[in-house]
Enzyme design. Sequence first.
Site, PDB file in Angstrom:
ATOM      1  N   HIS A 120     -64.539 -21.819 -87.927  1.00  0.00           N
ATOM      2  CA  HIS A 120     -63.841 -22.713 -87.007  1.00  0.00           C
ATOM      3  C   HIS A 120     -63.115 -23.783 -87.804  1.00  0.00           C
ATOM      4  O   HIS A 120     -63.575 -24.178 -88.877  1.00  0.00           O
ATOM      5  CB  HIS A 120     -64.839 -23.355 -86.033  1.00  0.00           C
ATOM      6  N   THR A 170     -72.284 -19.042-100.117  1.00  0.00           N
ATOM      7  CA  THR A 170     -70.913 -19.425 -99.793  1.00  0.00           C
ATOM      8  C   THR A 170     -69.886 -18.777-100.713  1.00  0.00           C
ATOM      9  O   THR A 170     -68.697 -18.885-100.470  1.00  0.00           O
ATOM     10  CB  THR A 170     -70.753 -20.957 -99.878  1.00  0.00           C
ATOM     11  N   LYS A 171     -70.358 -18.133-101.793  1.00  0.00           N
ATOM     12  CA  LYS A 171     -69.466 -17.508-102.786  1.00  0.00           C
ATOM     13  C   LYS A 171     -70.006 -16.135-103.149  1.00  0.00           C
ATOM     14  O   LYS A 171     -71.177 -15.837-102.957  1.00  0.00           O
ATOM     15  CB  LYS A 171     -69.379 -18.382-104.026  1.00  0.00           C
ATOM     16  N   ARG A 185     -77.348 -20.410-105.847  1.00  0.00           N
ATOM     17  CA  ARG A 185     -76.951 -20.347-107.265  1.00  0.00           C
ATOM     18  C   ARG A 185     -77.872 -19.352-107.962  1.00  0.00           C
ATOM     19  O   ARG A 185     -79.008 -19.135-107.563  1.00  0.00           O
ATOM     20  CB  ARG A 185     -77.035 -21.714-107.912  1.00  0.00           C
TER      21      ARG A 185
END
Length: 190
Positions: A120, A170-171, A185
Amino acid sequence: MDNTSDKYAMHKKMLAGEPYLGMDPYLSQLRKEAQERVAALGKVRHEPEQYIKAIQELLGSVGDDKAIIESPTFFDYGINTHVGKRFYMNGMCVILDCARVDIGDDVMFGPSVQIYTAEHPTDPAERLTGYESARPIKIGNNVWVGGGAIIMGGVTIGNGVTIGAGSVVTKDIPDNVVVVGNPARIVKHV
């Protein structure tokens, strides 16, 4: 034909990764149908032949007849999620599959894993327009996703990965690592 007269316009935009109106009538109908399929799945959990058929009707594709999806669970659409062989999903998981979700072979989800392809706008004025977008998620083979982990849109997770409980991915994650934390991580190569 312009998009204003195309009943499927927002669906096409959603799958193409373009901004779309999430409350579009056709998309709302698809979500309702997904919830009906999820409810049907929960009713046949201990009836093997009906159970695998219910999983196949819920998801876009299933690698074999060994998939297990525990209840309760939630899918936005179901049909945009594709799982490989021997998939296991513990209870209370959420898959917001507004974009394609590809899950490899021998993948296991702990309880309350959340897969979010939906995004969003962060700008409050833009958010008021009702438009949202979605990015696909890809999870490789032989991946363990610990309970309560969250995987965000646009992420690719390699093969042989362990994602610690409560992590927020997130990655992209490379092959053969253990990740933990928020944001996730690498803490170990395996």
